[in-house]
Design a protein around this motif. Structure first.
Motif, mmCIF file in Angstrom:
data_model
loop_
_atom_site.group_PDB
_atom_site.id
_atom_site.type_symbol
_atom_site.label_atom_id
_atom_site.label_comp_id
_atom_site.label_asym_id
_atom_site.label_seq_id
_atom_site.Cartn_x
_atom_site.Cartn_y
_atom_site.Cartn_z
ATOM 1 N N ASN A 115 0.838 -1.199 0.000
ATOM 2 C CA ASN A 115 0.000 0.000 0.000
ATOM 3 C C ASN A 115 0.870 1.246 0.000
ATOM 4 N N LYS A 116 0.473 2.243 -0.738
ATOM 5 C CA LYS A 116 1.184 3.515 -0.766
ATOM 6 C C LYS A 116 0.782 4.372 0.431
ATOM 7 N N ILE A 117 1.679 5.272 0.819
ATOM 8 C CA ILE A 117 1.397 6.205 1.916
ATOM 9 C C ILE A 117 1.588 7.628 1.388
ATOM 10 N N PRO A 118 0.553 8.220 0.789
ATOM 11 C CA PRO A 118 0.695 9.587 0.288
ATOM 12 C C PRO A 118 0.856 10.602 1.412
ATOM 13 N N GLU A 119 0.265 10.293 2.564
ATOM 14 C CA GLU A 119 0.386 11.146 3.744
ATOM 15 C C GLU A 119 -0.129 10.375 4.948
ATOM 16 N N VAL A 120 0.155 10.894 6.130
ATOM 17 C CA VAL A 120 -0.453 10.387 7.355
ATOM 18 C C VAL A 120 -1.571 11.363 7.703
ATOM 19 N N SER A 121 -2.808 10.903 7.618
ATOM 20 C CA SER A 121 -3.971 11.764 7.830
ATOM 21 C C SER A 121 -4.455 11.658 9.266
ATOM 22 N N ILE A 122 -4.634 12.814 9.914
ATOM 23 C CA ILE A 122 -5.119 12.865 11.290
ATOM 24 C C ILE A 122 -6.484 13.534 11.268
ATOM 25 N N ILE A 123 -7.540 12.768 11.548
ATOM 26 C CA ILE A 123 -8.907 13.253 11.392
ATOM 27 C C ILE A 123 -9.585 13.353 12.752
ATOM 28 N N SER A 124 -9.997 14.535 13.109
ATOM 29 C CA SER A 124 -10.681 14.732 14.396
ATOM 30 C C SER A 124 -12.044 14.047 14.388
ATOM 31 N N VAL A 125 -12.337 13.307 15.433
ATOM 32 C CA VAL A 125 -13.634 12.639 15.560
ATOM 33 C C VAL A 125 -14.136 12.814 16.988
ATOM 34 N N ASP A 126 -15.434 12.638 17.144
ATOM 35 C CA ASP A 126 -16.026 12.701 18.473
ATOM 36 C C ASP A 126 -15.865 11.354 19.163
ATOM 37 N N VAL A 127 -15.804 11.365 20.486
ATOM 38 C CA VAL A 127 -15.640 10.127 21.232
ATOM 39 C C VAL A 127 -16.757 9.150 20.906
ATOM 40 N N THR A 128 -17.959 9.660 20.616
ATOM 41 C CA THR A 128 -19.092 8.778 20.312
ATOM 42 C C THR A 128 -18.931 8.079 18.966
ATOM 43 N N ASP A 129 -17.997 8.577 18.142
ATOM 44 C CA ASP A 129 -17.746 7.927 16.849
ATOM 45 C C ASP A 129 -16.875 6.688 16.979
ATOM 46 N N VAL A 130 -16.182 6.571 18.094
ATOM 47 C CA VAL A 130 -15.219 5.473 18.229
ATOM 48 C C VAL A 130 -15.414 4.630 19.484
ATOM 49 N N LEU A 131 -16.140 5.145 20.470
ATOM 50 C CA LEU A 131 -16.370 4.390 21.697
ATOM 51 C C LEU A 131 -17.853 4.382 22.048
ATOM 52 N N VAL A 132 -18.292 3.312 22.682
ATOM 53 C CA VAL A 132 -19.687 3.235 23.099
ATOM 54 C C VAL A 132 -19.869 3.763 24.516
ATOM 55 N N ASP A 133 -18.774 4.009 25.185
ATOM 56 C CA ASP A 133 -18.850 4.623 26.508
ATOM 57 C C ASP A 133 -17.849 5.768 26.570
ATOM 58 N N THR A 134 -17.929 6.548 27.625
ATOM 59 C CA THR A 134 -17.039 7.705 27.768
ATOM 60 C C THR A 134 -16.016 7.419 28.858
ATOM 61 N N PRO A 135 -14.741 7.447 28.532
ATOM 62 C CA PRO A 135 -13.710 7.191 29.548
ATOM 63 C C PRO A 135 -13.684 8.293 30.600
ATOM 64 N N GLN A 136 -13.252 7.945 31.799
ATOM 65 C CA GLN A 136 -13.167 8.939 32.870
ATOM 66 C C GLN A 136 -12.121 10.003 32.546
ATOM 67 N N ASP A 137 -11.034 9.586 31.935
ATOM 68 C CA ASP A 137 -9.985 10.542 31.576
ATOM 69 C C ASP A 137 -10.432 11.356 30.360
ATOM 70 N N PRO A 138 -10.248 12.673 30.409
ATOM 71 C CA PRO A 138 -10.586 13.491 29.235
ATOM 72 C C PRO A 138 -9.630 13.195 28.083
ATOM 73 N N LEU A 139 -10.169 12.768 26.954
ATOM 74 C CA LEU A 139 -9.359 12.385 25.802
ATOM 75 C C LEU A 139 -9.900 13.055 24.538
ATOM 76 N N THR A 140 -8.982 13.411 23.651
ATOM 77 C CA THR A 140 -9.338 13.916 22.331
ATOM 78 C C THR A 140 -9.012 12.823 21.328
ATOM 79 N N PHE A 141 -9.996 12.497 20.469
ATOM 80 C CA PHE A 141 -9.848 11.340 19.592
ATOM 81 C C PHE A 141 -9.622 11.740 18.140
#
Length: 224
Positions: A115-141
Protein backbone atom coordinates in the motif's frame (compact mmCIF):
# COMPACT_ATOMS: atom_id res chain seq x y z
CA UNK A 1 82.00 70.25 51.24
CA UNK A 2 78.38 71.36 51.31
CA UNK A 3 78.41 71.47 47.54
CA UNK A 4 79.68 67.91 47.41
CA UNK A 5 77.00 66.72 49.85
CA UNK A 6 74.33 68.58 47.91
CA UNK A 7 75.51 67.06 44.66
CA UNK A 8 75.59 63.62 46.25
CA UNK A 9 72.07 64.01 47.66
CA UNK A 10 70.79 65.19 44.31
CA UNK A 11 72.35 62.20 42.66
CA UNK A 12 70.63 59.87 45.14
CA UNK A 13 67.26 61.51 44.44
CA UNK A 14 67.78 61.14 40.70
CA UNK A 15 68.78 57.48 41.09
CA UNK A 16 65.75 56.81 43.32
CA UNK A 17 63.42 58.44 40.82
CA UNK A 18 64.89 56.42 37.97
CA UNK A 19 64.55 53.25 40.03
CA UNK A 20 60.85 53.91 40.69
CA UNK A 21 60.32 54.68 37.03
CA UNK A 22 62.00 51.39 36.02
CA UNK A 23 59.87 49.45 38.51
CA UNK A 24 56.67 51.10 37.26
CA UNK A 25 57.60 50.38 33.67
CA UNK A 26 58.43 46.79 34.60
CA UNK A 27 55.13 46.23 36.48
CA UNK A 28 52.94 47.83 33.81
CA UNK A 29 53.40 45.08 31.20
CA UNK A 30 52.90 42.48 33.95
CA UNK A 31 49.59 44.04 34.93
CA UNK A 32 48.52 44.21 31.29
CA UNK A 33 49.38 40.53 30.80
CA UNK A 34 47.37 39.58 33.88
CA UNK A 35 44.44 41.66 32.66
CA UNK A 36 44.66 40.02 29.22
CA UNK A 37 44.66 36.60 30.87
CA UNK A 38 41.62 37.54 32.95
CA UNK A 39 39.77 38.83 29.90
CA UNK A 40 40.63 35.66 27.97
CA UNK A 41 39.41 33.48 30.85
CA UNK A 42 36.23 35.56 31.05
CA UNK A 43 35.59 35.13 27.32
CA UNK A 44 36.26 31.39 27.57
CA UNK A 45 33.85 31.05 30.48
CA UNK A 46 31.23 33.06 28.60
CA UNK A 47 31.61 30.86 25.52
CA UNK A 48 31.34 27.78 27.71
CA UNK A 49 28.14 29.05 29.33
CA UNK A 50 26.63 29.87 25.92
CA UNK A 51 27.54 26.39 24.63
CA UNK A 52 26.04 24.73 27.70
CA UNK A 53 22.92 26.86 27.32
CA UNK A 54 22.49 25.73 23.71
CA UNK A 55 23.07 22.11 24.71
CA UNK A 56 20.43 22.41 27.43
CA UNK A 57 17.85 23.77 24.96
CA UNK A 58 15.87 20.86 23.48
CA UNK A 59 14.97 20.71 19.81
CA UNK A 60 11.31 20.41 20.80
CA UNK A 61 10.04 22.35 23.82
CA UNK A 62 7.56 20.51 26.04
CA UNK A 63 5.16 23.46 26.04
CA UNK A 64 5.15 23.44 22.23
CA UNK A 65 3.98 19.84 21.91
CA UNK A 66 1.14 19.37 19.42
CA UNK A 67 -1.03 16.43 18.43
CA UNK A 68 1.34 15.88 15.51
CA UNK A 69 4.38 15.77 17.81
CA UNK A 70 2.69 13.27 20.11
CA UNK A 71 1.52 11.08 17.24
CA UNK A 72 5.01 11.04 15.70
CA UNK A 73 6.57 10.11 19.04
CA UNK A 74 3.93 7.43 19.61
CA UNK A 75 4.57 5.96 16.14
CA UNK A 76 8.24 5.59 17.04
CA UNK A 77 7.34 3.79 20.26
CA UNK A 78 4.26 1.85 19.14
CA UNK A 79 3.99 -1.77 20.25
CA UNK A 80 2.45 -4.61 18.29
CA UNK A 81 -1.07 -5.82 18.97
CA UNK A 82 -0.53 -9.24 20.50
CA UNK A 83 -3.58 -10.86 18.94
CA UNK A 84 -2.45 -10.02 15.41
CA UNK A 85 1.29 -9.55 15.98
CA UNK A 86 0.99 -6.33 14.03
CA UNK A 87 1.39 -2.58 14.56
CA UNK A 88 -1.62 -0.25 14.60
CA UNK A 89 0.05 2.14 12.14
CA UNK A 90 2.87 1.80 9.62
CA UNK A 91 6.30 2.27 11.17
CA UNK A 92 8.27 5.50 10.82
CA UNK A 93 10.63 3.84 8.33
CA UNK A 94 7.67 2.74 6.20
CA UNK A 95 6.16 6.21 6.28
CA UNK A 96 9.44 7.72 5.11
CA UNK A 97 9.66 5.06 2.38
CA UNK A 98 6.14 5.97 1.25
CA UNK A 99 4.75 2.42 1.27
CA UNK A 100 4.20 -0.65 3.43
CA UNK A 101 3.34 -4.31 2.89
CA UNK A 102 0.97 -6.34 5.02
CA UNK A 103 -0.89 -9.65 4.73
CA UNK A 104 -4.32 -9.20 3.20
CA UNK A 105 -5.82 -10.71 6.35
CA UNK A 106 -4.02 -9.75 9.58
CA UNK A 107 -2.83 -12.73 11.57
CA UNK A 108 -3.29 -15.08 8.64
CA UNK A 109 -0.99 -16.51 6.01
CA UNK A 110 -2.33 -14.58 3.02
CA UNK A 111 -0.02 -12.93 0.53
CA UNK A 112 1.30 -9.47 1.31
CA UNK A 113 -0.35 -6.45 -0.22
CA UNK A 114 1.71 -3.28 -0.81
CA UNK A 115 0.00 0.00 0.00
CA UNK A 116 1.18 3.52 -0.77
CA UNK A 117 1.40 6.21 1.92
CA UNK A 118 0.69 9.59 0.29
CA UNK A 119 0.39 11.15 3.74
CA UNK A 120 -0.45 10.39 7.36
CA UNK A 121 -3.97 11.76 7.83
CA UNK A 122 -5.12 12.87 11.29
CA UNK A 123 -8.91 13.25 11.39
CA UNK A 124 -10.68 14.73 14.40
CA UNK A 125 -13.63 12.64 15.56
CA UNK A 126 -16.03 12.70 18.47
CA UNK A 127 -15.64 10.13 21.23
CA UNK A 128 -19.09 8.78 20.31
CA UNK A 129 -17.75 7.93 16.85
CA UNK A 130 -15.22 5.47 18.23
CA UNK A 131 -16.37 4.39 21.70
CA UNK A 132 -19.69 3.23 23.10
CA UNK A 133 -18.85 4.62 26.51
CA UNK A 134 -17.04 7.71 27.77
CA UNK A 135 -13.71 7.19 29.55
CA UNK A 136 -13.17 8.94 32.87
CA UNK A 137 -9.98 10.54 31.58
CA UNK A 138 -10.59 13.49 29.24
CA UNK A 139 -9.36 12.39 25.80
CA UNK A 140 -9.34 13.92 22.33
CA UNK A 141 -9.85 11.34 19.59
CA UNK A 142 -8.54 11.07 16.04
CA UNK A 143 -8.77 8.49 13.29
CA UNK A 144 -5.36 8.06 11.66
CA UNK A 145 -4.88 6.81 8.10
CA UNK A 146 -3.48 4.65 6.70
CA UNK A 147 -4.02 1.86 9.22
CA UNK A 148 -1.41 -0.86 9.39
CA UNK A 149 -4.02 -3.60 9.25
CA UNK A 150 -7.71 -3.89 8.47
CA UNK A 151 -10.12 -1.73 10.38
CA UNK A 152 -9.67 1.70 11.85
CA UNK A 153 -6.65 3.13 13.65
CA UNK A 154 -7.59 5.43 16.51
CA UNK A 155 -5.28 7.83 18.31
CA UNK A 156 -6.30 9.58 21.52
CA UNK A 157 -4.52 12.28 23.51
CA UNK A 158 -5.04 12.76 27.23
CA UNK A 159 -3.39 14.97 29.82
CA UNK A 160 -0.68 12.45 30.72
CA UNK A 161 -0.78 9.76 28.05
CA UNK A 162 -1.62 8.90 24.46
CA UNK A 163 -3.61 5.87 23.35
CA UNK A 164 -3.20 4.10 20.02
CA UNK A 165 -5.46 1.18 19.12
CA UNK A 166 -7.07 -0.67 16.23
CA UNK A 167 -10.82 -1.10 15.89
CA UNK A 168 -13.27 -2.87 13.60
CA UNK A 169 -16.14 -0.90 15.08
CA UNK A 170 -17.25 0.94 18.19
CA UNK A 171 -15.60 -0.42 21.31
CA UNK A 172 -15.77 0.16 25.02
CA UNK A 173 -12.82 2.02 26.51
CA UNK A 174 -11.56 -1.20 28.11
CA UNK A 175 -11.76 -3.02 24.78
CA UNK A 176 -9.77 -0.19 23.19
CA UNK A 177 -7.05 -0.78 25.76
CA UNK A 178 -7.06 -4.48 24.86
CA UNK A 179 -6.53 -3.66 21.17
CA UNK A 180 -3.89 -1.04 21.72
CA UNK A 181 -1.46 0.52 24.15
CA UNK A 182 -1.10 3.62 26.32
CA UNK A 183 2.06 5.75 26.15
CA UNK A 184 3.23 8.14 28.85
CA UNK A 185 3.64 11.63 27.38
CA UNK A 186 6.56 12.65 29.59
CA UNK A 187 8.44 9.47 28.69
CA UNK A 188 7.75 10.00 24.99
CA UNK A 189 9.01 13.57 25.27
CA UNK A 190 12.19 12.75 27.18
CA UNK A 191 13.10 10.10 24.64
CA UNK A 192 12.37 12.16 21.52
CA UNK A 193 12.76 15.84 22.44
CA UNK A 194 15.95 16.04 20.35
CA UNK A 195 14.92 13.61 17.61
CA UNK A 196 14.97 15.49 14.28
CA UNK A 197 13.02 12.67 12.65
CA UNK A 198 10.00 13.67 14.70
CA UNK A 199 9.91 16.95 12.77
CA UNK A 200 10.54 15.12 9.49
CA UNK A 201 7.65 12.77 10.23
CA UNK A 202 5.35 15.69 11.00
CA UNK A 203 6.03 17.08 7.52
CA UNK A 204 4.29 14.00 6.12
CA UNK A 205 1.15 14.58 8.22
CA UNK A 206 -2.04 16.46 7.42
CA UNK A 207 -4.80 17.25 9.91
CA UNK A 208 -8.52 17.43 9.14
CA UNK A 209 -11.27 18.91 11.29
CA UNK A 210 -13.71 16.10 10.41
CA UNK A 211 -14.32 13.15 8.09
CA UNK A 212 -16.06 15.33 5.53
CA UNK A 213 -12.96 17.49 5.10
CA UNK A 214 -10.81 14.37 4.82
CA UNK A 215 -12.95 12.73 2.13
CA UNK A 216 -13.08 16.00 0.22
CA UNK A 217 -9.27 16.00 0.13
CA UNK A 218 -9.18 12.33 -0.94
CA UNK A 219 -11.62 13.02 -3.77
CA UNK A 220 -9.48 15.90 -5.01
CA UNK A 221 -6.34 13.74 -4.87
CA UNK A 222 -7.84 11.03 -7.06
CA UNK A 223 -9.87 13.34 -9.32
CA UNK A 224 -13.27 12.09 -8.31
Amino acid sequence: MKKVLFAFASLLLILAACSKKDVAETEKPKNEVERSHQEAESDTEKDKEETESKEDTPLIAFEDLTTEHLLAMTIYEQQVIDEFNEYVLPTADEIFAGEYSRPLYPGGESADVTNKIPEVSIISVDVTDVLVDTPQDPLTFYVVNPPSMGGMSVFAVGETYTLLYSSLGELTYQEALNYGHKYNIKELYEKHKNNENILNLIERMNSYENMEAYYKKIDSMYGE
